[in-house]
Design an enzyme around this catalytic site. Structure first.
Site, PDB file in Angstrom:
ATOM      1  CE1 TYR A 120      -3.994  -2.293   5.491  1.00 28.60           C
ATOM      2  CE2 TYR A 120      -3.297  -0.036   5.106  1.00 28.60           C
ATOM      3  CZ  TYR A 120      -3.776  -1.240   4.630  1.00 28.60           C
ATOM      4  OH  TYR A 120      -4.026  -1.396   3.274  1.00 28.60           O
ATOM      5  CB  SER A 179      -0.851  -0.017   1.268  1.00 23.84           C
ATOM      6  OG  SER A 179      -1.464   1.229   1.476  1.00 23.84           O
TER       7      SER A 179
HETATM    8  N1  LIG Z   1      -8.788  -0.320  -0.737  1.00 22.26           N
HETATM    9  C1  LIG Z   1      -7.703   0.386  -0.613  1.00 22.26           C
HETATM   10  O1  LIG Z   1      -7.747   1.622  -0.612  1.00 22.26           O
HETATM   11  C2  LIG Z   1      -6.361  -0.298  -0.500  1.00 22.26           C
HETATM   12  C3  LIG Z   1      -5.219   0.497  -0.633  1.00 22.26           C
HETATM   13  C4  LIG Z   1      -3.978  -0.102  -0.535  1.00 22.26           C
HETATM   14  C5  LIG Z   1      -3.880  -1.464  -0.328  1.00 22.26           C
HETATM   15  N2  LIG Z   1      -5.008  -2.201  -0.197  1.00 22.26           N
HETATM   16  C6  LIG Z   1      -4.849  -3.642   0.025  1.00 22.26           C
HETATM   17  O2  LIG Z   1      -5.550  -4.347  -0.967  1.00 22.26           O
HETATM   18  C7  LIG Z   1      -5.901  -5.637  -0.463  1.00 22.26           C
HETATM   19  C8  LIG Z   1      -7.369  -5.892  -0.767  1.00 22.26           C
HETATM   20  O3  LIG Z   1      -8.155  -4.990  -0.012  1.00 22.26           O
HETATM   21  P1  LIG Z   1      -9.542  -4.376  -0.542  1.00 22.26           P
HETATM   22  O4  LIG Z   1      -9.392  -2.925  -0.528  1.00 22.26           O
HETATM   23  O5  LIG Z   1      -9.948  -5.049  -1.775  1.00 22.26           O
HETATM   24  O6  LIG Z   1     -10.481  -4.735   0.684  1.00 22.26           O
HETATM   25  P2  LIG Z   1     -11.626  -5.822   0.865  1.00 22.26           P
HETATM   26  O7  LIG Z   1     -12.693  -5.617  -0.144  1.00 22.26           O
HETATM   27  O8  LIG Z   1     -11.965  -5.781   2.297  1.00 22.26           O
HETATM   28  O9  LIG Z   1     -10.907  -7.201   0.493  1.00 22.26           O
HETATM   29  C9  LIG Z   1     -10.075  -7.872   1.380  1.00 22.26           C
HETATM   30  C10 LIG Z   1      -9.989  -9.306   0.913  1.00 22.26           C
HETATM   31  O10 LIG Z   1      -9.084 -10.014   1.775  1.00 22.26           O
HETATM   32  C11 LIG Z   1      -9.735 -11.211   2.200  1.00 22.26           C
HETATM   33  N3  LIG Z   1      -9.252 -11.617   3.507  1.00 22.26           N
HETATM   34  C12 LIG Z   1      -9.207 -10.892   4.638  1.00 22.26           C
HETATM   35  N4  LIG Z   1      -8.709 -11.621   5.655  1.00 22.26           N
HETATM   36  C13 LIG Z   1      -8.439 -12.844   5.131  1.00 22.26           C
HETATM   37  C14 LIG Z   1      -7.923 -14.040   5.673  1.00 22.26           C
HETATM   38  N5  LIG Z   1      -7.575 -14.125   6.961  1.00 22.26           N
HETATM   39  N6  LIG Z   1      -7.769 -15.107   4.849  1.00 22.26           N
HETATM   40  C15 LIG Z   1      -8.136 -15.034   3.552  1.00 22.26           C
HETATM   41  N7  LIG Z   1      -8.634 -13.933   2.984  1.00 22.26           N
HETATM   42  C16 LIG Z   1      -8.796 -12.856   3.780  1.00 22.26           C
HETATM   43  C17 LIG Z   1     -11.212 -10.886   2.196  1.00 22.26           C
HETATM   44  O11 LIG Z   1     -11.965 -12.055   1.995  1.00 22.26           O
HETATM   45  P3  LIG Z   1     -12.874 -12.773   3.090  1.00 22.26           P
HETATM   46  O12 LIG Z   1     -13.549 -11.722   3.881  1.00 22.26           O
HETATM   47  O13 LIG Z   1     -13.776 -13.615   2.251  1.00 22.26           O
HETATM   48  O14 LIG Z   1     -11.925 -13.598   3.875  1.00 22.26           O
HETATM   49  C18 LIG Z   1     -11.330 -10.007   0.961  1.00 22.26           C
HETATM   50  O15 LIG Z   1     -11.480 -10.798  -0.188  1.00 22.26           O
HETATM   51  C19 LIG Z   1      -5.573  -5.607   1.023  1.00 22.26           C
HETATM   52  O16 LIG Z   1      -4.341  -6.263   1.251  1.00 22.26           O
HETATM   53  C20 LIG Z   1      -5.434  -4.129   1.327  1.00 22.26           C
HETATM   54  O17 LIG Z   1      -4.593  -3.892   2.426  1.00 22.26           O
HETATM   55  C21 LIG Z   1      -6.253  -1.652  -0.282  1.00 22.26           C
END
Ligand SMILES: NC(=O)c1ccc[n+]([C@@H]2O[C@H](COP(=O)([O-])OP(=O)(O)OC[C@H]3O[C@@H](n4cnc5c(N)ncnc54)[C@H](OP(=O)(O)O)[C@@H]3O)[C@@H](O)[C@H]2O)c1
Length: 262
Positions: free
Chosen positions: A156, A143
């Site tokens: 985080y 990130s």
């Molecule tokens: N959105 C942003 O602005 C942003 C910015 C920078 C980086 N990121 C990174 O991008 C990645 C995806 O995030 P997102 O924004 O798409 O959020 P999200 O919609 O909440 O997706 C998170 C995903 O991770 C899975 N997950 C969480 N805990 C898990 C576990 N213990 N085992 C297996 N799967 C797990 C969730 O699936 P389940 O709930 O089905 O387990 C979900 O599919 C993350 O690593 C986040 O830190 C996001």
């Protein structure tokens, strides 16, 4: 790899992971989609299948290293993996009361251990392949929050910094072995994770747009895929400047909500 044909994605049940699955879905592509929520995973798999891909789902928790290793080995033996995206992650912050211990531990377990649990078995499979060409590619979801610890989300930011450094190290350790490693550093992307944020999110982008940028960067084997550039420039600057020049500004930034579980 320009056109990976077998792709495994953790955290594919929503947000960026689901958008990546749909971005890569097409005829001749096999997708292995992981997450904990089987229902949401099945919906993503249906969308990918409708686009012509073959999609398998697995309800696996990235914290369970044995389950993740078995899933990756099984997937790789059914369709030799070209690309593994360690995307699963959670976020939570201090809210108004500080960060609870349990929350900080959970964030580290999922965002750091979960990535290591995914990357290691993939590296082993790739490294064991014969020949001297390109053997596989790994993408690690960090990130822009990895460039400086934010007061409102210390664990985080630390988790994302850890895996960014991990990926950067692996990239150069495995380049000669024909294994590409890229680290992805998005700014704010619309997803379940950002839906909880009550503060303004500059340059917020859609998950589909993020997925397109990520795919383009991975096709070019970029070491760091950081976007949008305006946020990347800001992150780079606060990291490069001496802390005393930016501490006041950093203290004024809003805090992310705590997940209130401990
Ligand atoms: N959105 C942003 O602005 C942003 C910015 C920078 C980086 N990121 C990174 O991008 C990645 C995806 O995030 P997102 O924004 O798409 O959020 P999200 O919609 O909440 O997706 C998170 C995903 O991770 C899975 N997950 C969480 N805990 C898990 C576990 N213990 N085992 C297996 N799967 C797990 C969730 O699936 P389940 O709930 O089905 O387990 C979900 O599919 C993350 O690593 C986040 O830190 C996001």
């Amino acid at each position: 790899m320009r056109n990976p044909k077998a792709i495994l994605i953790t955290g594919a049940s929503s947000g960026i992971g689901a958008a990546l699955a749909r971005e890569y879905a097409g005829p001749g592509v096999t997708l292995f989609l992981g997450g904990r929520n089987a229902e949401r995973l099945a919906a993503v798999a249906r969308a990918c299948t409708a686009q012509g891909a073959r999609a398998e789902t697995a309800a696996v928790d990235v914290v369970d290293s044995a389950a993740i290793a078995a899933w990756i080995a099984g997937a790789d033996s059914r369709a030799p993996l070209d690309l593994v995206i360690a995307n699963a992650g959670v976020s939570a912050g201090t809210g108004t009361a500080g960060e609870p211990l349990g929350q900080a531990q959970r964030i580290m377990a999922i965002n750091v251990d979960g990535v290591i649990n995914t990357v290691h078995p993939a590296l082993e499979r790739f490294a064991g392949r014969p020949g001297s060409g390109v053997k596989g590619q790994i993408a690690i979801m960090s990130s822009l929050a990895s460039f400086r610890g934010f007061a409102g989300a210390p664990a985080y930011c630390a988790s994302k910094a850890a895996i960014r450094n991990y990926g950067e190290g692996l990239r150069n350790a495995y380049a000669r072995a024909g294994i590409g490693v890229s680290v992805i550093c998005p700014g704010f992307v619309r997803s379940g994770m950002t839906a909880r944020n009550e503060f303004a999110m500059p340059f917020l982008m859609e998950a589909e747009d993020a997925a397109r940028i990520i795919r383009r960067g991975l096709a070019r084997n970029r070491g760091r895929i950081a976007f949008p550039w305006q946020m990347y420039a800001a992150a780079w600057l606060v990291q490069a400047l001496p802390p005393w020049t930016t501490d006041r500004f950093m203290r004024g930034l809003p805090a992310k909500a705590s997940d209130d579980r401990s």
